[in-house]
Motif scaffolding. Sequence first.
Motif, mmCIF file in Angstrom:
data_model
loop_
_atom_site.group_PDB
_atom_site.id
_atom_site.type_symbol
_atom_site.label_atom_id
_atom_site.label_comp_id
_atom_site.label_asym_id
_atom_site.label_seq_id
_atom_site.Cartn_x
_atom_site.Cartn_y
_atom_site.Cartn_z
ATOM 1 N N GLY A 165 0.821 -1.209 0.000
ATOM 2 C CA GLY A 165 0.000 0.000 0.000
ATOM 3 C C GLY A 165 0.855 1.259 0.000
ATOM 4 N N SER A 166 1.939 1.233 0.775
ATOM 5 C CA SER A 166 2.841 2.381 0.806
ATOM 6 C C SER A 166 3.504 2.584 -0.552
ATOM 7 C CB SER A 166 3.918 2.171 1.883
ATOM 8 O OG SER A 166 3.332 2.015 3.150
ATOM 9 N N MET A 167 3.974 1.472 -1.145
ATOM 10 C CA MET A 167 4.659 1.570 -2.429
ATOM 11 C C MET A 167 3.712 2.079 -3.515
ATOM 12 S SD MET A 167 6.924 -1.350 -4.370
ATOM 13 C CE MET A 167 5.527 -2.324 -4.986
ATOM 14 N N LEU A 168 2.475 1.571 -3.519
ATOM 15 C CA LEU A 168 1.521 1.991 -4.537
ATOM 16 C C LEU A 168 1.025 3.418 -4.309
ATOM 17 C CD1 LEU A 168 -0.450 -1.347 -4.831
ATOM 18 C CD2 LEU A 168 1.124 -0.401 -6.507
ATOM 19 N N ALA A 169 1.014 3.844 -3.038
ATOM 20 C CA ALA A 169 0.647 5.240 -2.766
ATOM 21 C C ALA A 169 1.643 6.195 -3.400
ATOM 22 C CB ALA A 169 0.584 5.479 -1.252
ATOM 23 N N ALA A 170 2.896 5.735 -3.543
ATOM 24 C CA ALA A 170 3.915 6.579 -4.175
ATOM 25 C C ALA A 170 3.575 6.865 -5.628
ATOM 26 C CB ALA A 170 5.284 5.906 -4.069
ATOM 27 N N ASN A 171 2.830 5.963 -6.288
ATOM 28 C CA ASN A 171 2.384 6.238 -7.654
ATOM 29 C C ASN A 171 1.617 7.556 -7.711
ATOM 30 O OD1 ASN A 171 3.325 3.658 -7.975
ATOM 31 N ND2 ASN A 171 1.384 2.759 -8.578
ATOM 32 N N GLN A 172 0.667 7.692 -6.803
ATOM 33 C CA GLN A 172 -0.163 8.894 -6.800
ATOM 34 C C GLN A 172 0.608 10.105 -6.311
ATOM 35 O OE1 GLN A 172 -2.924 8.766 -8.377
ATOM 36 N NE2 GLN A 172 -2.594 6.566 -8.635
#
Length: 417
Positions: free
Chosen positions: A148-155
Amino acid sequence: MGLAETTPTLPPAQVRRTAAVTVGLLMGVWVIDYIDRVMMAVALPFIGAEFSLTKTEQGWLITVFSIVYLLCQVPGGILADRYGARRQLLVSLLLWSVFTALTGLAWGLVSLLVIRALFGVGQGLFPGASFKAMAERTTPESRGRAAGSMLAANQLGAGAAPLIVAPLILVLGWKHTFWVTAVAGVVIGFLLWKMLPPPLPARLNGSDHTDRHAVPLSHVLRSASVWKFAALFCATNMLGYGMMTWVPSYLLEERGISLIDTGIMSAIPSLVMCASTFAGGWLFDRYFHDRARLYVIPLLLVTAALLVLMLRAETAIGFTVYQTLALTVAGLSTMGILGMPFRALPPAVIGSGMGVVNVGGQVAGVLAPVLMGALVDRFSYTAAFGLLIATTVLGALIAVIVPQRPEQFTLGTKETE
């Protein structure tokens, strides 16, 4: 002696530090990844004006990248599973930084298409390696929050890009802006190479439970569960790619907003979605990890309703408010969509398995830019954004058939529902 007896025990603090450093570094790379992607959307009106490109041709500049990016997902995952993640992460980042810089040297549509295709090769090697690196350096219990943290970096990258790129384009021009961001990619690549910790022992990251040769790639490719999640990711990712590509042009051309204001208004929804994606990982892990449908379907339907209100907004501010609300709710659903396969796939095949799932997401990257560009050329921006409402509802329907619990997620030919 068994593996548990021969492998030294790591202190819990070292296990946590390994996970934290890995997540932090990968978040940094994902931010650069998305800045380099989104800057093309911010620059599209200027590139289109310089080379006299139609909206459909502008859409192809995004789509050609997405086609190549899609084709590299499974090979990239296989390479990461076979040879490890660290070297592949560095090669990927350096390659896409080179082609980011070369974008600023393009002289027309054909050269742009070739360069953006090669840019897609560099970035396409990255996702499988990033999931592999995280799976090797986190424990199964913490993997959902880490993802979740890694994918939040996308946004975060998608939100930061307009704020960074719009002023740079005004000051330096669009060509020099691509050169500046390429340098940032080289710097983060150097930090990644120097600071990425070694993998955790197999018994801590869960890979001792799966023999590398016990789950052949053919089982991954034949898994109905994997392809169901790929289809779900495709439908729901149309929203992200569509907004990322066409909202800046819409605000500039239809609403008459200045470039700086367009950058700010484009950034706000993505930055808020960054926080909601992180929160969604926590909510999914804590309350809904075995009830994915109950979590995902209502969120997608609410997102679709907010998109309808966005289209009906009479002002640019109203449009941005409803867009922000829609992407906030969509961000909450992200870990329900991707968290289950990431948590359930055996670590030995997580690169290739998530590569297959990500193929679905990148089909959206192929379709959304060019389909929406064609709808704008033929009809209007309203028709183009209406497509995103339809695909979001389609995602809610697909979510009805995806597995909800890890024991339903299998890699053989016989699967439970």
